[in-house]
Design an enzyme around this catalytic site. Structure first.
Site, PDB file in Angstrom:
ATOM      1  N   LEU A 152      35.491   9.708  18.809  1.00 52.82           N
ATOM      2  CA  LEU A 152      35.839   8.596  17.918  1.00 52.82           C
ATOM      3  C   LEU A 152      37.327   8.556  17.631  1.00 52.82           C
ATOM      4  CD1 LEU A 152      32.932   8.714  15.353  1.00 52.82           C
ATOM      5  CD2 LEU A 152      33.447   6.918  16.986  1.00 52.82           C
ATOM      6  N   ARG A 153      38.026   9.593  18.080  1.00 46.05           N
ATOM      7  CA  ARG A 153      39.431   9.673  17.752  1.00 46.05           C
ATOM      8  C   ARG A 153      40.199   8.470  18.299  1.00 46.05           C
ATOM      9  NH1 ARG A 153      42.412  14.732  17.030  1.00 46.05           N
ATOM     10  NH2 ARG A 153      40.856  15.817  18.229  1.00 46.05           N
TER      11      ARG A 153
END
Lengths: 335, 548
Positions: free
Chosen positions: A272-273
């Site tokens: 998700l970074r």
């Protein structure tokens, strides 16, 4: 020491300049990686960045540049807790730096001459609330990279060695530059950079002539040149400061969030970074343009910066992910 | 222009403005020519500082003088070499410079333009050169090898360099000449923008030297010959070499750099300055070796790895001090020393007490793929061998091994890729291996062994992986004599074994070949016959045997 080459006077390389401005607006984006051939102005841009950043307010004696006396680490000797403004620190991490120098270590002088156990802060302490710049980042020794990975993630430097147990905040924007021909970057380190830019030498003759001319003027006619461009740098600095304020009030509609998520899924970027960074970068970009609502246009403009280095890459693939990102961005945003 | 005149001119220009021109790389073994050139360096109005390629960066940046601090009881700092007033750094054996040193020096050359560098390159091999970071930041590159005593003429450097420098910096450069310079750099494939910058300054110096206040064509020709010749990666009328690193976007043909024709006079100047074999060099010049972390790692360093017992060291400044061991060494003496110096508080240390930390680091591995690209292999298995090497590369990437690529066919072997970690480069080279011709196995082994030995000197652990298809039929001297070829190959195999270099022979013939098995025995290598294998099997076999 001469003033560094002014940021606004750098010819072309708009992507690189853009990325650096975005991290100046929102440091939590997490740094910039600049990869490219020699002599394309990578390090010039980073050094110029220092002149562009607004000053920060710090406690005078605090070794880690804390803003308030109560935030200072307990091991620091604080004689003077009044605050003053200093330029945003831009600290160089030299390739040959020893572990002690980077994390800080027992102050050998005090230990041996006075028999005192004291901590000597290292580069991580100096870079807190500022920038940490690593030139030739892909040549950095593995054991230094390990230290860096941990600190860049947690924002805290922990030193447990030689009988010392020290921790202090170490939040900095990581800026790396390097030449991909000389070696690859470990994927874990790649991850720690928020944005990445590939710079190439300008192919336009006019532009190249302009570079040589400005460099010549910078050297031969230094004061006039600086006078001319420092004014532009100041204007840019004002825009950055304004953008920081605008950022807080910027509206992020759900539709924009959905587009970001969709884009990341379509690209198959890890974790998700990427999504988070893209969102932050797009917001910073919107704030820089003084817009009030986040739109597809902002996302389109920053997608490549934030996602290019996050794609799951076949190590043998010829780094052709640029075209892929462009295509998928096109498809997703026009859908 | 003879090489000596070229060197002389470079030195003259450098003496006028060493700070703007950054310096010079002199590629030569120790000899009268180099001595003659260096003998005149005193005329340059800058203090000279000699460096050493294995110097730690702390010498450059300054550090705490540990022994003085200890004996004095107060902090004593040594001034770093880079903090000195603008100086000319002389770096002998520059081809051995460690990446950290060259990076730091490069930064120093960039910052403020106050220092200059004279790098003495004593490399003998093709791949052994001054780190590119330094080559890019110094204007000139002169090679002195092959200059006879009779060629040496005395050098008379300009007398009043300070006045000349002032003149040079004020020399006017017309816009069209500037454009020519930049265009030419583009046309010969120089991407770095430092090169045209240097050319501008060198042309100004050249004009000042001849008493002109406007740059003329001749000034630019001289500057271009000195600065572009060694940086050129292609000739303008040549198509872009597909193995060259710069990736031009596909829409490049429209850009003016490609269509605009560079000034012919300048082009002649640079072509004349190219060494006769430059074209061969251009087409085979591989990406230079990677200098990633660890490629030079000594086996017993003092920075990383498994800790070893601390040692008393004369050069404790460069290492990390092992405090506990130092204390342990000093404590027994305290009573005696206190008696001699009762006024001092705290423990009293002497230089002899210092113990430095040592670590035992594993050196990096280098896999040298030696691929048979002869006609027989091309027919049957070359594609498989390529596939196997590619699979191995993916594993090498995971283990951070270095790889090198040698292929042999026709009547010679060729090092397609010097040791590198850059997989993209390796893959490109690999895909471009042409097949066909005879099998000069001995030459292939010789090339692999050369690579292995150079790598071992740098602290890597080389492993030769030979993918062979059939027996040798070309001897090392190029003659098509099967018996001689076989004898040559055997001789080299024994040499590889004697050098204690790990080796692996993969037999990719359709039926296992007896001579290859014998060859493997001579090499003290593991022999893996792979009749009708596919790439996955070859790769699997290699990793299995390396893991043993």
């Amino acid at each position: 020491m001469k003033h560094p080459f002014p940021f606004s006077a750098i010819v072309g390389q708009d992507e690189m300049k853009q990325a650096m401005i975005l991290t100046a607006i929102d440091p939590s984006i997490g740094g910039v990686l600049v990869f490219g051939e020699r002599g394309t102005g990578k390090s010039t841009a980073v050094r110029a960045l220092a002149g562009l950043l607004p000053p920060i307010r710090v406690v005078k004696d605090c070794p880690v540049h804390c803003a308030r006396p109560e935030d200072c680490p307990d091991w620091a000797v604080l004689d003077d807790i009044s605050t003053h403004d200093i330029p945003t620190p831009v600290v160089d991490l030299p390739l040959g730096a020893s572990e002690d120098r980077v994390t800080g270590a027992l102050d050998i002088e005090k230990a041996l001459s006075k028999g005192e156990k004291a901590f000597q802060p290292g580069l991580f302490a100096q870079a807190n609330r500022g920038y940490l710049y690593i030139d030739e980042v892909n040549l950095l020794e593995d054991h230094i990279v390990d230290l860096l990975l941990d600190v860049a993630q947690s924002g805290e430097n922990v030193v447990e060695r030689e009988g010392l147990s020290i921790r202090h905040p170490a939040r900095f924007v990581l800026v790396g530059s390097g030449n991909p021909e000389e070696g690859e970057l470990r994927p874990q380190l790649l991850d720690r950079f928020g944005l990445s830019v590939d710079v190439t030498s300008p192919t336009d003759i006019e532009e190249r002539v302009q570079v040589i001319k400005r460099r010549d003027a910078y050297e031969n006619d230094h004061s006039a040149f600086m006078l001319r461009w420092q004014a532009e740098d100041a204007a840019l600095r004002d825009r950055i400061v304004t953008a920081r304020q605008t950022l807080a009030d910027l509206k992020t509609p759900d539709a924009a969030l959905r587009v970001v998520a969709e884009l990341c899924i379509n690209l198959g970027s890890d974790g998700l970074r990427g999504e988070l960074t893209l969102l932050k970068a797009a917001r910073a970009y919107a704030a820089f343009r003084d817009d009030t609502v986040l739109t597809r246009m902002h996302i389109r403009a920053t997608a490549a910066l934030a996602l290019l280095h996050r794609l799951r890459r076949d190590p043998l693939d010829e780094a052709g992910s640029g075209a892929r990102v462009e295509r998928i961005v096109q498809e997703t945003l026009d859908a | 222009m003879t090489p000596w005149e070229r060197a002389t001119l470079a030195l003259k220009l450098l003496s006028i403005d060493p700070q703007r021109l950054g310096g010079m790389v002199v590629r030569a073994r120790v000899g009268p020519a180099r001595d003659a050139l260096l003998g005149t360096m005193d005329a340059i109005e800058m203090p000279c500082v000699r460096l050493h390629p294995h110097m730690g960066t702390q010498v450059l940046d300054g550090e705490v003088d540990l022994s003085a601090t200890l004996s004095g009881g107060t902090l004593v700092r040594q001034r770093g070499l880079l903090d000195r007033p603008p100086s000319l750094f002389i770096l002998p054996m520059a081809e051995r410079a460690e990446p950290a040193l060259s990076a730091r020096l490069g930064q120093a050359l960039d910052a403020g333009h106050s220092h200059a560098l004279l790098a003495l390159d004593e490399g003998s091999e093709e791949g052994e050169t001054v780190p590119l970071a330094l080559q890019d930041r110094t204007a000139f590159h002169v090679a002195l090898d092959g200059i006879a005593m009779s060629d040496l003429a005395p050098i008379d450097l300009p007398q009043d360099t300070v006045a000349l420098r002032r003149l040079a910096r004020a020399v006017h450069v017309p816009d069209d000449i500037l454009e020519d310079m930049v265009m030419l750099a583009n046309a010969v494939g120089i991407t770095s923008l430092r090169a045209p910058g240097f050319t501008l300054n060198a042309a100004q110096c050249h004009a000042a030297l001849h008493g002109r206040d406007v740059v003329e064509q001749s000034d630019v020709s001289a500057a271009v010959a000195l600065i572009y010749a060694h940086r050129a990666t292609k000739l303008p009328d040549q198509p872009e070499d597909q193995t060259q690193p710069p990736e031009k976007p596909p829409d490049a043909p429209d850009d003016p750099a490609q269509t605009a024709q560079p000034n012919d006079i300048l082009l002649d100047a640079i072509t004349a300055a190219l060494p006769p074999d430059a074209l061969v060099d251009l087409s085979t010049r591989g990406p230079r070796r990677a200098t990633g972390s660890g490629s030079g790692a000594r086996r017993t360093g003092n920075r990383r790895g498994r800790p070893l017992p601390a040692r008393q060291g004369p050069n404790a400044n460069a290492a990390r001090v092992d405090l506990i061991a130092t204390l342990r060494a000093a404590i027994p003496w305290q009573t005696l020393r206190k008696r001699a110096d009762p006024a001092r508080n705290g423990p009293i240390f002497r230089q002899s007490d210092l113990r430095k930390k040592r670590y035992d680091a594993l050196s990096d591995r280098l896999l040298i793929f030696t691929v048979d690209a002869s006609g027989s292999a091309a027919m049957s298995r070359l594609a498989e061998a390529k596939g196997a090497v590619e699979l191995m590369l993916a594993q090498a990437y995971a283990r951070r091994d270095h790889v090198a690529l040698v292929s042999y066919r026709g009547n010679a072997a060729e090092v397609l890729l010097s040791p590198t970690r850059s997989l993209v480069q390796t893959k490109r080279r690999l895909a471009a291996i042409p097949g066909g011709g005879a099998t000069p196995l001995a030459s292939g082994l010789a090339a692999a062994m050369d690579l292995a030995q150079t790598a071992a000197q740098k602290g890597l652990t080389p492993t030769v992986i030979l993918l062979a298809d059939g027996r040798a039929n070309i001897a090392r001297d190029g003659s098509a004599d099967r018996a001689l070829a076989h004898a040559d190959a055997t001789k080299l195999a024994t040499k590889i074994a004697a050098a204690r270099c790990d080796a692996l022979v993969i037999d990719t013939t359709n039926r296992p070949e007896k001579t290859l098995r014998q060859l493997a025995q001579h090499m003290a290598a593991k022999y893996i016959p792979l009749p009708r294998a596919d790439a996955k099997r070859v790769s699997g076999a290699i990793s299995a045997s390396l893991a043993e």
